[in-house]
Scaffold this motif. Sequence first.
Motif, mmCIF file in Angstrom:
data_model
loop_
_atom_site.group_PDB
_atom_site.id
_atom_site.type_symbol
_atom_site.label_atom_id
_atom_site.label_comp_id
_atom_site.label_asym_id
_atom_site.label_seq_id
_atom_site.Cartn_x
_atom_site.Cartn_y
_atom_site.Cartn_z
ATOM 1 N N THR A 96 0.838 -1.190 0.000
ATOM 2 C CA THR A 96 0.000 0.000 0.000
ATOM 3 C C THR A 96 0.879 1.249 0.000
ATOM 4 O O THR A 96 2.062 1.203 0.349
ATOM 5 C CB THR A 96 -0.885 0.035 1.248
ATOM 6 O OG1 THR A 96 -0.041 -0.111 2.398
ATOM 7 C CG2 THR A 96 -1.915 -1.077 1.233
ATOM 8 N N GLY A 97 0.283 2.358 -0.374
ATOM 9 C CA GLY A 97 1.006 3.624 -0.340
ATOM 10 C C GLY A 97 0.046 4.780 -0.189
ATOM 11 O O GLY A 97 -0.956 4.854 -0.907
ATOM 12 N N THR A 98 0.324 5.646 0.760
ATOM 13 C CA THR A 98 -0.462 6.863 0.948
ATOM 14 C C THR A 98 0.515 8.009 1.130
ATOM 15 O O THR A 98 1.413 7.935 1.959
ATOM 16 C CB THR A 98 -1.381 6.761 2.185
ATOM 17 O OG1 THR A 98 -2.131 5.560 2.110
ATOM 18 C CG2 THR A 98 -2.317 7.957 2.277
ATOM 19 N N THR A 99 0.358 9.057 0.351
ATOM 20 C CA THR A 99 1.339 10.137 0.376
ATOM 21 C C THR A 99 0.979 11.205 1.398
ATOM 22 O O THR A 99 -0.083 11.178 2.011
ATOM 23 C CB THR A 99 1.454 10.791 -1.011
ATOM 24 O OG1 THR A 99 0.216 11.407 -1.340
ATOM 25 C CG2 THR A 99 1.802 9.768 -2.068
ATOM 26 N N GLU A 100 1.894 12.143 1.547
ATOM 27 C CA GLU A 100 1.710 13.237 2.491
ATOM 28 C C GLU A 100 0.398 13.955 2.243
ATOM 29 O O GLU A 100 0.030 14.243 1.104
ATOM 30 C CB GLU A 100 2.873 14.217 2.383
ATOM 31 C CG GLU A 100 2.790 15.370 3.369
ATOM 32 C CD GLU A 100 3.970 16.304 3.243
ATOM 33 O OE1 GLU A 100 3.969 17.323 3.939
ATOM 34 O OE2 GLU A 100 4.893 16.008 2.447
ATOM 35 N N SER A 101 -0.333 14.218 3.307
ATOM 36 C CA SER A 101 -1.631 14.903 3.264
ATOM 37 C C SER A 101 -2.678 14.130 2.491
ATOM 38 O O SER A 101 -3.721 14.682 2.139
ATOM 39 C CB SER A 101 -1.479 16.309 2.660
ATOM 40 O OG SER A 101 -0.585 17.079 3.429
ATOM 41 N N ASN A 102 -2.402 12.853 2.234
ATOM 42 C CA ASN A 102 -3.381 11.992 1.570
ATOM 43 C C ASN A 102 -3.818 12.533 0.203
ATOM 44 O O ASN A 102 -4.977 12.430 -0.182
ATOM 45 C CB ASN A 102 -4.607 11.797 2.474
ATOM 46 C CG ASN A 102 -5.484 10.615 2.049
ATOM 47 O OD1 ASN A 102 -6.639 10.532 2.468
ATOM 48 N ND2 ASN A 102 -4.972 9.719 1.237
ATOM 49 N N VAL A 103 -2.843 13.103 -0.547
ATOM 50 C CA VAL A 103 -3.183 13.593 -1.888
ATOM 51 C C VAL A 103 -3.138 12.464 -2.925
ATOM 52 O O VAL A 103 -3.618 12.638 -4.046
ATOM 53 C CB VAL A 103 -2.259 14.747 -2.330
ATOM 54 C CG1 VAL A 103 -2.405 15.933 -1.399
ATOM 55 C CG2 VAL A 103 -0.807 14.283 -2.414
ATOM 56 N N ALA A 104 -2.552 11.326 -2.567
ATOM 57 C CA ALA A 104 -2.526 10.171 -3.454
ATOM 58 C C ALA A 104 -2.554 8.905 -2.631
ATOM 59 O O ALA A 104 -2.078 8.888 -1.491
ATOM 60 C CB ALA A 104 -1.283 10.188 -4.351
ATOM 61 N N ALA A 105 -3.127 7.853 -3.201
ATOM 62 C CA ALA A 105 -3.198 6.558 -2.532
ATOM 63 C C ALA A 105 -2.987 5.470 -3.576
ATOM 64 O O ALA A 105 -3.547 5.540 -4.674
ATOM 65 C CB ALA A 105 -4.549 6.377 -1.842
ATOM 66 N N TRP A 106 -2.148 4.490 -3.261
ATOM 67 C CA TRP A 106 -1.764 3.457 -4.212
ATOM 68 C C TRP A 106 -1.938 2.065 -3.613
ATOM 69 O O TRP A 106 -1.783 1.869 -2.406
ATOM 70 C CB TRP A 106 -0.294 3.582 -4.596
ATOM 71 C CG TRP A 106 0.138 4.868 -5.227
ATOM 72 C CD1 TRP A 106 0.119 6.110 -4.664
ATOM 73 C CD2 TRP A 106 0.691 5.032 -6.529
ATOM 74 N NE1 TRP A 106 0.626 7.038 -5.540
ATOM 75 C CE2 TRP A 106 0.989 6.410 -6.691
ATOM 76 C CE3 TRP A 106 0.983 4.153 -7.572
ATOM 77 C CZ2 TRP A 106 1.555 6.913 -7.865
ATOM 78 C CZ3 TRP A 106 1.547 4.652 -8.735
ATOM 79 C CH2 TRP A 106 1.824 6.025 -8.871
ATOM 80 N N PHE A 107 -2.239 1.113 -4.478
ATOM 81 C CA PHE A 107 -2.018 -0.287 -4.133
ATOM 82 C C PHE A 107 -1.356 -0.938 -5.334
ATOM 83 O O PHE A 107 -1.892 -0.939 -6.445
ATOM 84 C CB PHE A 107 -3.283 -1.049 -3.772
ATOM 85 C CG PHE A 107 -2.961 -2.441 -3.300
ATOM 86 C CD1 PHE A 107 -2.551 -2.649 -1.990
ATOM 87 C CD2 PHE A 107 -2.988 -3.530 -4.168
ATOM 88 C CE1 PHE A 107 -2.190 -3.920 -1.549
ATOM 89 C CE2 PHE A 107 -2.632 -4.797 -3.735
ATOM 90 C CZ PHE A 107 -2.233 -4.995 -2.411
ATOM 91 N N THR A 108 -0.162 -1.477 -5.081
ATOM 92 C CA THR A 108 0.596 -2.167 -6.118
ATOM 93 C C THR A 108 0.755 -3.605 -5.676
ATOM 94 O O THR A 108 1.351 -3.877 -4.637
ATOM 95 C CB THR A 108 1.977 -1.517 -6.317
ATOM 96 O OG1 THR A 108 1.804 -0.158 -6.701
ATOM 97 C CG2 THR A 108 2.762 -2.243 -7.383
ATOM 98 N N GLY A 109 0.197 -4.510 -6.451
ATOM 99 C CA GLY A 109 0.237 -5.905 -6.062
ATOM 100 C C GLY A 109 0.411 -6.824 -7.253
ATOM 101 O O GLY A 109 0.194 -6.425 -8.402
ATOM 102 N N TYR A 110 0.799 -8.051 -6.974
ATOM 103 C CA TYR A 110 0.999 -8.994 -8.059
ATOM 104 C C TYR A 110 0.758 -10.420 -7.609
ATOM 105 O O TYR A 110 0.916 -10.771 -6.439
ATOM 106 C CB TYR A 110 2.392 -8.861 -8.668
ATOM 107 C CG TYR A 110 3.582 -8.949 -7.731
ATOM 108 C CD1 TYR A 110 4.442 -10.043 -7.733
ATOM 109 C CD2 TYR A 110 3.889 -7.899 -6.858
ATOM 110 C CE1 TYR A 110 5.561 -10.106 -6.914
ATOM 111 C CE2 TYR A 110 5.000 -7.941 -6.029
ATOM 112 C CZ TYR A 110 5.832 -9.056 -6.061
ATOM 113 O OH TYR A 110 6.937 -9.105 -5.240
#
Length: 770
Positions: free
Chosen positions: A604-618
């Motif tokens: 998972t990934g969430t950036t500063e101030s929650n301006v972006a959110a990611w899920f990278t999986g395989y």
Amino acid sequence: MGRADARRAQQQRGGRKAPTGRAAGRAAGRADKPTGKKRGGIRRFFTWKTILGTFLGGILLLVAGAFALYFSVDEPTDPNKTAVLQSNTFKWADGSVMTRTGDMNREIVSIDKIPEDVRTAFIAIENKTFYKDRGVDFVGIARGAFNTLRGKGTAGGSTITQQYVKNYYLTQDQSATRKLREMVISLKVDQRMEKDDILVGYLNTNFYGRGAYGIQAAAQAYYGVDSDKLTLEQGAYLAAVIQAPSQYDLATAGPNGRRLVTIRFNAVLDNMVEMGKLDKAKRDTLHLPEPIKPKPRPGMDGQKGYLIQAAKAELSAHGIKESDIEAGGWTITLNIDKKKQAALEKAVNDELESKLERKNTKDRPVDQNVQAGATSVDAKTGNIVAMYGGVGLQEKSASNALRTDYQPGSTFKPVVLATALDTGAKTQDGRLITPNALYDGTSKRPVVGSDTPFAPQNQDDINYGDPMLTVQEATNSSVNSVYAQMFVDAKPEVVKKTALSLGMKDREGWPADKPAMSLGTMSANTVEMAGVYATFGNHGKKITPTIVKSAEHVDAEYKPASPIGGQVIKRETADTVTKVLTGVVQDGSGKAVRSDAYQAAGKTGTTESNVAAWFTGYTPELVTVVAMFGEDPNSHKQVTLTGTADKGRAGGSSFPAQIWQAYTTAALKGVSTGEFDLSDAKMGTPVGPTRTAVPSSGPSGSANPSPSGSGTRPTGTPDPSGSGTGKPDPTSSTKNPTPPTKNPTPPTGDPQPPTKKPTPPPLFPEAPQQ
């Protein structure tokens, strides 16, 4: 008559001497007869000599005029504008047409893409003497003119060469001047060009109806196949239909139109028999083939525009200029799988778009800022099989899957881990970094060994491990303080080198010497991150995702190099990272994607101030990156996603993970899924306590503080006798982390002071992450 009278007559004749004797008698006799002067004049003009002379003179004049015309009319050097307007044809991976772009539905093909019997069908009905004439059939022209005079239709008789010249160089007007120019240019073209080149030019410039210019577009429009797959019957119908496309289209033709096109179709086949190009017995078995129903011309709706953007970007990166692509004439086949593409679009709609209130800007303002992007890659081939670029080109002109103005956040952390493992990096007190190595998980703990001060705050300012935890546990919970220290331990410049070798790009704003980079504060897009994780899954052999399967043009051809490259990190390293990331799915922030249908690894990934959110999986079959971005639709500034769909924090474990899980489940339905081969993974031996732990608020340069001489392991440390699987110890304090401070802050990549107002609780509080 007396002499006096004779003299007077002589004087009247101009003084000529009067005839005497017999001559005078003959003259007197003629004077007594009627003169007949008018009749004698007509004879003089219509003698055989005058007629022959006039005829020969006329021929000479015509020849002279023809020569003058021949040399006065130059063969055009450039075609007319409509002749070269082409569409670019984009196809799905299975070869079916996705869309065409351009002002004209035309795709030029070479002659070997048109079956010989189809070519012969056109010759049979249009110009049987094509291979024998000199570009102009004067007998045919005369016959056509005669038929016109008899009221049997307009003048015909144009050869295939003339029709090609008209289509390619001239216009469609019916003036005598244009017809003369057409004849002269046709003679010159026939001298300069090979017959097959003229024929294919003719077939590529004809209008066939249904908006189709050229044999390839016609084949697709009428029968849904490429030109090289046309049967003789289909080719004979297309040869028949060009005389009156709108009238002869069987899908819309009335009784008379159907009758006329049937007559013409039969004439095509009968002429082929007459030419010796078709066996009579076979001809009797052929029947008029019904075309498919007309379809609206495919457009740029839905995700098609974004897929084309990605294809053009990839071609441009490999040296094919954008101007060359825009000129048209390309057939570009993508690696996009129609079923997987549909599954990805449905997952985004079901798990995100259906929950947003796009129109209610007053009550749900955050929903207007939500943008989603995704890329899915075949784990074995590196082919991009699905991509999501946004809600549509009309609303969002640039693809979210390709944008590089947002940070990947904590999905970058596995790159830090891979660097440490691959280079044999050690902690500040000299201990080898492995998934079972211990780090201090105290929030806002200053990193040690960096020239740039940095004390990152964990999500919600939580202290993990009290204060020690393993790298595996730190990855499961995406602990910032651990990865900031590991980044320095592995050496920032080496981490950057690893990132670039895995496929990330060195863009402006990547200061490798800044410890904050450990939290993914550089820029990246979903394609790049898919490549990084695909390389982990491919045992360290680089995978460069590619969307273009092939690109063909009449004058050029492009076939991408294999997406599978060489070894960029050790197999042991890649397999160890994959094993750690399976732990994230089983016991950490990626629990939302767990399934009995497949084995998965991810972050998972969430950036500063929650301006972006990611899920990278395989999985062993697919690598998929799903990202959300907060963007003000008016100013285009980055804004928070917190409050999306009237919920709390929209982190990587929320909507992105849900989309990933829904898509992967659908894409792998009916597929026999496998398991990762992680036989080379090395988790490392758990390390026992070596010294006294320090308070959670204090600095610690060691990765392994513990009560000195106590013989007991610090809280959050795996049992030294454990199996080394990397799973958290049941007694680990990560299951019960230190409660958050009174003033929690949004997840950050850089340290932030606590805010006065508490952040709303996360949507999935059981898996706090960054």
